[in-house]
Enzyme design. Structure first.
Site, mmCIF file in Angstrom:
data_model
loop_
_atom_site.group_PDB
_atom_site.id
_atom_site.type_symbol
_atom_site.label_atom_id
_atom_site.label_comp_id
_atom_site.label_asym_id
_atom_site.label_seq_id
_atom_site.Cartn_x
_atom_site.Cartn_y
_atom_site.Cartn_z
ATOM 1 N N ARG A 125 -38.805 -53.679 6.508
ATOM 2 C CA ARG A 125 -40.169 -53.271 6.846
ATOM 3 C C ARG A 125 -40.652 -53.972 8.125
ATOM 4 N NH1 ARG A 125 -44.571 -51.092 3.219
ATOM 5 N NH2 ARG A 125 -46.289 -50.997 4.688
ATOM 6 N N ARG A 173 -49.404 -46.257 5.675
ATOM 7 C CA ARG A 173 -48.765 -47.583 5.658
ATOM 8 C C ARG A 173 -49.772 -48.634 6.072
ATOM 9 N NH1 ARG A 173 -44.201 -46.688 2.891
ATOM 10 N NH2 ARG A 173 -43.155 -44.858 3.700
ATOM 11 N N LEU A 201 -50.575 -51.921 7.996
ATOM 12 C CA LEU A 201 -49.987 -52.633 9.134
ATOM 13 C C LEU A 201 -50.271 -54.127 9.011
ATOM 14 C CD1 LEU A 201 -51.002 -49.963 11.763
ATOM 15 C CD2 LEU A 201 -48.684 -50.430 10.930
ATOM 16 N N ASN A 206 -59.229 -46.759 11.726
ATOM 17 C CA ASN A 206 -58.702 -46.057 10.554
ATOM 18 C C ASN A 206 -59.751 -45.124 9.983
ATOM 19 O OD1 ASN A 206 -56.802 -45.636 8.343
ATOM 20 N ND2 ASN A 206 -58.201 -46.846 7.075
ATOM 21 N N HIS A 216 -61.022 -43.399 6.416
ATOM 22 C CA HIS A 216 -60.916 -43.658 4.983
ATOM 23 C C HIS A 216 -61.787 -42.640 4.241
ATOM 24 C CE1 HIS A 216 -60.140 -46.011 1.422
ATOM 25 N NE2 HIS A 216 -61.428 -46.034 1.153
ATOM 26 N N ASP A 225 -58.527 -51.546 4.163
ATOM 27 C CA ASP A 225 -59.745 -50.727 4.012
ATOM 28 C C ASP A 225 -60.993 -51.576 4.189
ATOM 29 O OD1 ASP A 225 -58.189 -48.509 3.619
ATOM 30 O OD2 ASP A 225 -58.204 -48.694 1.445
HETATM 31 C C1 GRF Z 1 -57.810 -38.120 5.334
HETATM 32 O O1 GRF Z 1 -58.618 -37.854 4.214
HETATM 33 C C2 GRF Z 1 -57.808 -39.591 5.683
HETATM 34 O O2 GRF Z 1 -59.036 -40.225 5.470
HETATM 35 C C3 GRF Z 1 -56.800 -40.130 4.696
HETATM 36 O O3 GRF Z 1 -55.765 -39.169 4.720
HETATM 37 C C4 GRF Z 1 -56.325 -37.885 5.004
HETATM 38 C C5 GRF Z 1 -55.560 -37.298 6.161
HETATM 39 O O4 GRF Z 1 -55.727 -35.921 6.273
HETATM 40 N N1 GRF Z 1 -56.412 -41.470 5.042
HETATM 41 P P1 GRF Z 1 -54.974 -35.079 7.396
HETATM 42 O O5 GRF Z 1 -53.488 -35.419 7.322
HETATM 43 O O6 GRF Z 1 -55.559 -35.464 8.716
HETATM 44 O O7 GRF Z 1 -55.242 -33.641 7.050
#
Ligand code: GRF
Length: 209
Positions: free
Chosen positions: A69, A95, A97, A111, A113, A165
């Site tokens: 990894r 993943r 990081l 990111n 979420h 997160d």
């Molecule tokens: C989104 O809901 C994002 O927040 C989460 O994974 C999903 C990705 O969706 N981490 P997509 O692949 O962009 O359609």
């Protein structure tokens, strides 16, 4: 100088598509320089190539093996660094990081979420209507929101720090939960907000650069 963006994906890449569409209509004020996936079947790779954006797959074969990894992550960082991005967007990249990766790209990683997160790393978040709900973290937060019977959930774009997160919130949007929602219907409504939000945040960061 062009504001250069790397987007990391693991799946369908509909958020990446929103960024590609914004770029195609000259609304991004930046250039998606690279898309990277950790799995070959991530459709986001095809989306990148359809827009003539460089795409790389760097598969992680044995995620539980610490040495493998760490080597994978170094390779990932080397490929990204070669494209000299100003911003790295985790758009459905599944993943975590490590601090070593984040130290190499300080304050450059953001990111998405699919739940509301607080700015202070706390256990709860207050909605615009003043309702206090749990801050859902992890990979199953849409299902968690339904399981907990929450009236509302949403999505957040935040800077990435070593805490998973967590990290300063750049933008968020609320999504009310309907009584007949399934994980699929709820996630799709959240993603409509996410696609709008990620474009807004990237535009803002590009404008501020
Ligand atoms: C989104 O809901 C994002 O927040 C989460 O994974 C999903 C990705 O969706 N981490 P997509 O692949 O962009 O359609």
């Amino acid at each position: 100088m062009t504001f250069r963006i790397a987007v990391l994906v693991s799946g369908g890449g509909s958020n990446l598509q929103a960024l590609l569409d914004a770029q195609a209509s000259d609304a991004l004020n930046g250039e998606i320089a690279l898309v990277v996936a950790d799995r070959a079947d991530a459709y986001g790779l095809q989306r990148a190539l359809q827009h003539s954006v460089a795409a790389a797959c760097i598969p992680l074969k044995r995620p539980r093996d610490h040495a493998i990894r760490a080597a994978w992550e170094r390779r990932l960082a080397n490929v990204i660094a070669a494209f000299e991005p100003d911003l790295i967007v985790l758009a459905g990249f599944m993943r975590v990081l490590s601090p070593a990766f984040l130290e190499r790209f300080p304050d450059q990683v953001i990111n998405q979420h699919p739940a509301l997160l607080p700015d202070d790393g706390g256990a709860t978040v207050r909605t615009s209507a003043g309702i206090e709900i749990p801050a859902l973290r992890g990979a199953h937060v849409v299902a968690d929101a339904l399981r907990l019977g929450l009236p509302i959930t949403g999505c957040t774009v935040h800077r990435v720090t070593p805490a998973v997160d967590d990290g300063p919130v750049l933008a968020c949007a609320e999504t009310p939960i309907q009584p007949d929602d399934t994980e699929e219907t709820l996630h799709e409504r959240i993603k409509i907000q996410e696609r709008r939000l990620i474009v807004e945040v990237v535009q803002r960061l590009a404008n501020d650069a």
